[in-house]
Write a protein that holds these residues in place. Structure first.
Motif, short mmCIF file in Angstrom:
data_model
loop_
_atom_site.label_atom_id
_atom_site.label_comp_id
_atom_site.label_asym_id
_atom_site.label_seq_id
_atom_site.Cartn_x
_atom_site.Cartn_y
_atom_site.Cartn_z
N GLU A 131 -1.36 -16.81 -3.38
CA GLU A 131 -1.69 -17.75 -2.25
C GLU A 131 -0.55 -17.56 -1.21
O GLU A 131 0.55 -17.36 -1.69
N ILE A 132 -1.09 -17.62 -0.18
CA ILE A 132 -0.16 -17.51 1.13
C ILE A 132 -0.25 -19.01 1.83
O ILE A 132 -1.20 -19.33 2.22
N GLN A 133 0.78 -19.43 1.91
CA GLN A 133 0.64 -20.98 2.72
C GLN A 133 1.48 -20.65 4.11
O GLN A 133 2.36 -20.23 4.31
N ARG A 134 0.38 -21.26 5.28
CA ARG A 134 1.03 -21.09 6.37
C ARG A 134 0.96 -22.41 7.33
O ARG A 134 0.52 -23.40 6.76
N HIS A 135 1.72 -22.18 8.32
CA HIS A 135 1.99 -23.54 9.04
C HIS A 135 0.61 -23.77 9.70
O HIS A 135 -0.15 -22.92 10.00
N VAL A 136 0.43 -25.08 9.68
CA VAL A 136 -1.05 -25.31 10.39
C VAL A 136 -0.88 -25.01 11.79
O VAL A 136 -2.03 -24.37 12.10
N PHE A 137 0.00 -25.26 12.77
CA PHE A 137 -0.40 -24.71 14.14
C PHE A 137 0.11 -23.34 14.49
O PHE A 137 -0.38 -22.69 15.32
N LYS A 138 1.28 -23.24 13.96
CA LYS A 138 2.17 -21.78 14.31
C LYS A 138 1.53 -20.56 13.83
O LYS A 138 2.04 -19.66 14.08
N ASN A 139 0.74 -20.89 12.74
CA ASN A 139 0.15 -19.53 11.82
C ASN A 139 1.63 -18.75 11.53
O ASN A 139 1.19 -17.26 11.15
N GLU A 140 2.45 -19.20 10.97
CA GLU A 140 3.77 -18.69 10.29
C GLU A 140 3.51 -18.71 8.84
O GLU A 140 2.96 -19.82 8.24
#
Length: 98
Positions: A77-86
């Protein structure tokens, strides 16, 4: 051909310490296994960029080099920031110790 990524052990766990890692361009990860205990690790920015631009990343096998031991893994799994797509966090699944 498998991509080789250099990783480092992570002793300090928790949200506060993960934020501190990201501040210094290091990304918290965890290496899960069926038989062994999970291993908290982190990747430096240069290693993360190798993964970020791979195609079909969930299907590829990756070799993680950790203290002179190589692990064959897949990304779980890859967790990303909701708005920044980081990328915030990566979960790896251990297939085999090489």
């Amino acid at each position: 051909m498998n991509t080789v990524i250099k990783a480092y052990y992570r002793n300090d766990l928790g949200t506060k310490n993960s934020k501190r890692l990201r501040k210094y361009k290091k990304y918290p990860c965890i290496l899960y296994s069926v038989k062994n205990k999970s291993i908290p690790i982190y990747l430096k920015l240069s290693q993360m960029l190798k993964l970020k631009f791979m195609e079909n990343i969930y299907k590829k096998n990756i070799i993680i080099s950790l203290n002179k031991v190589n692990y064959l893994v897949k990304i779980l799994e890859i967790q990303r920031h909701v708005f920044k797509n980081e990328i915030l966090h990566l979960d790896f699944f251990l297939l085999k110790i090489l």
